[in-house]
Scaffold this motif. Structure first.
Motif, mmCIF file in Angstrom:
data_model
loop_
_atom_site.group_PDB
_atom_site.id
_atom_site.type_symbol
_atom_site.label_atom_id
_atom_site.label_comp_id
_atom_site.label_asym_id
_atom_site.label_seq_id
_atom_site.Cartn_x
_atom_site.Cartn_y
_atom_site.Cartn_z
ATOM 1 N N CYS A 88 0.990 -0.640 -0.127
ATOM 2 C CA CYS A 88 -0.213 -0.105 -0.100
ATOM 3 C C CYS A 88 1.061 1.024 0.169
ATOM 4 O O CYS A 88 2.452 1.000 -0.159
ATOM 5 N N PRO A 90 2.332 4.544 1.801
ATOM 6 C CA PRO A 90 2.194 5.571 3.662
ATOM 7 C C PRO A 90 1.051 6.576 3.498
ATOM 8 O O PRO A 90 1.301 8.186 3.753
ATOM 9 N N TRP A 95 -1.995 3.807 6.686
ATOM 10 C CA TRP A 95 -1.123 2.641 6.369
ATOM 11 C C TRP A 95 -0.562 1.721 8.032
ATOM 12 O O TRP A 95 -0.557 1.125 7.446
ATOM 13 N N GLN A 99 -1.219 -1.466 9.047
ATOM 14 C CA GLN A 99 0.050 -2.524 9.117
ATOM 15 C C GLN A 99 0.251 -2.964 10.860
ATOM 16 O O GLN A 99 0.574 -4.557 10.994
ATOM 17 N N CYS A 111 5.423 -0.980 1.583
ATOM 18 C CA CYS A 111 4.433 0.319 1.441
ATOM 19 C C CYS A 111 5.931 0.795 0.029
ATOM 20 O O CYS A 111 6.418 1.036 -0.972
#
Length: 475
Positions: A88, A90, A95, A99, A111
């Motif tokens: 993904c 950030p 995000w 995580q 990321c």
């Protein structure tokens, strides 16, 4: 690395970094690409050939993506992929929820830098077309191509330090804005007031005195002049404590009191309104500086909690300044070398050469802008109070200063003098950038190698291997 292979240390580190990423993103695995939004999340399960195995768009918050991640992993496993990773951008703080969800499920997370995805989006179809569904596929593709990085995992102390550092940066910006507004307002409503002190906004007495005047005069400072110096000083003495002072400076009080009756340069029609705004801005500035002192005290406490208070032993660097730098860098041990830390700040040289052409090099200005600004702010006191840094700066600017003086000595060559002065100014700017990079290298060395401040090591007179290790600090 074999002898005569031609590989540099940078090549070895880069290869090792790519091997670590490839271990998390094997060629026979699958990647779950997520384009994060506030209320809408686009998810695509992609294989190593960037074939979409499954896709879903859900309207939930990021912290409720657990069921969707379980669904995506199930889709990948059903297609025969045992290794599954998540990728993904950030985006904001969302995000961090991804995580957390990945850590709970044992899924590796990588990321993608927003700049990388922006450039890849344009390269994909040569347009600026952007939508969530194609973007999640592109994010997964960039992860498979290893255009990604492993996000940092902060513990509680490091997380607190980071947020206090960002709060400090906001407060510094707000305080600077208030100072500029007060300066502008006084230039119209009471121009002689700043002349009462050499450095007015650094003097708590001057700030308290102007606050007393602007909050009590009703747009007419001369009214307070009738009360006399003794009463005016008593009012300032009461106000100075709110600015963090203990007692007012009598000379500044006399100068401000003498300026009360002056109308030189005053725009009368705007005076009442602007003095009222000055009073409000000074109140904002007072609160902001108090909050700034509290934030810096908290940062210094966290620095001690991390066992890194010794960074304040660097002459010219305060505990708050060192903590602000670490708030942006995170744990320096996560960088491969001090050069990586300098690159992360965007302070590394960016060359401009091709064949026989040799252009002028500039700093890259990539990486983390907040870190670059924090180091730039911290370097100015070191140029004055740190002998090693002052000597480095003087050595780098000596040649430019000599050339400028030689040009000024020649009569009738204004263009040459201007060119030499501009070159000297550019050289000084480059020297300050090099000094900022050196400060980052010092901090990296002291944290990673566990050493204390040693001017011989910092100046290059001794090697880091011979630097004395610092004893562990008490938490």
């Amino acid at each position: 690395m074999g002898k005569g292979s031609g590989m540099t240390r940078g090549d070895v580190r880069r290869n090792a970094r790519r091997e670590r990423l490839r271990g998390m993103l094997p060629r026979d695995g699958a990647v779950i690409g997520i384009d994060l939004g506030d209320e809408k999340q686009a998810i695509a399960v992609v294989d190593h050939d960037v074939r979409v195995l499954a896709r879903k768009t859900v309207r939930v918050k990021a912290f409720r993506l657990g069921e969707v991640l379980d669904w995506a992993v199930g889709q990948a496993r059903a297609k025969g992929f045992a290794a599954v990773a998540v990728a993904c951008e950030p985006a904001g703080a969302r995000w961090l929820q991804v995580q957390r969800l990945c850590a709970e499920r044992g899924l590796p997370l990588v990321c993608i830098q927003p700049l990388v995805s922006h450039i890849a989006r344009q390269q994909q179809d040569y347009t600026t077309h952007k939508s969530d569904e194609p973007d999640c596929v592109m994010i997964a593709r960039l992860a498979f191509e290893l255009h990604c990085y492993l996000p940092e995992e902060l513990d509680e102390a490091q997380s607190l330090l980071r947020h206090l550092g960002r709060r400090r940066a906001q407060l510094i910006t707000a305080a600077t804005a208030s100072v500029q507004r007060v300066r502008d307002f006084l230039s119209v409503a009471w121009p002689v007031a700043p002349e009462a002190c050499a450095h007015p906004f650094d003097s708590v007495t001057w700030l308290a005195a102007v606050q007393v005047v602007t909050s009590r005069c009703g747009g007419q400072p001369e009214k307070l002049a009738a009360a006399g110096l003794a009463e005016f000083t008593a009012l300032v003495r009461q106000a100075v404590a709110g600015w963090g002072g203990q007692r007012p400076a009598s000379g500044v009080c006399r100068a401000v009191s003498a300026a009360l009756a002056s109308t030189e340069g005053v725009v009368v029609s705007h005076r009442r309104a602007l003095l009222r705004r000055c009073a409000d801005e000074l109140g904002d500035l007072q609160r902001t500086r108090a909050q700034l002192r509290a934030a810096e005290a908290g940062m210094a406490a966290v620095l001690g909690e991390l066992g890194l208070s010794r960074l304040a032993d660097i002459p010219g660097l305060t505990a708050a300044g060192a903590a602000a730098i670490l708030a942006e860098t995170g744990d320096p041990r996560r960088y491969d070398s001090s050069s990586s830390l300098v690159k992360h700040a965007g302070l590394s040289p960016s060359g401009n050469a091709s064949g026989a052409f040799e252009g002028q090099a500039h700093i890259s200005r990539r990486g983390r802008p907040g870190l670059r600004l924090t180091v730039w702010r911290a370097i100015w006191p070191l140029l004055i109070h740190n002998p090693v840094m002052a000597a480095k700066y003087a050595a780098m600017t000596a040649a430019a200063g000599t050339a400028a003086q030689a040009a000024q000595a020649q009569s009738g060559t204004r263009s040459r003098q201007a060119s030499a002065a501009a070159a000297a100014q550019a050289r000084r700017a480059k020297a300050r950038v090099a000094c900022a990079a050196s400060l980052l290298r010092w901090i990296y060395s002291m944290v990673v190698h566990g050493t204390g401040w040693d001017p011989d090591v910092a100046s290059g007179a001794a090697t880091c291997q011979h630097a004395p290790r610092y004893q562990a600090e008490a938490a």
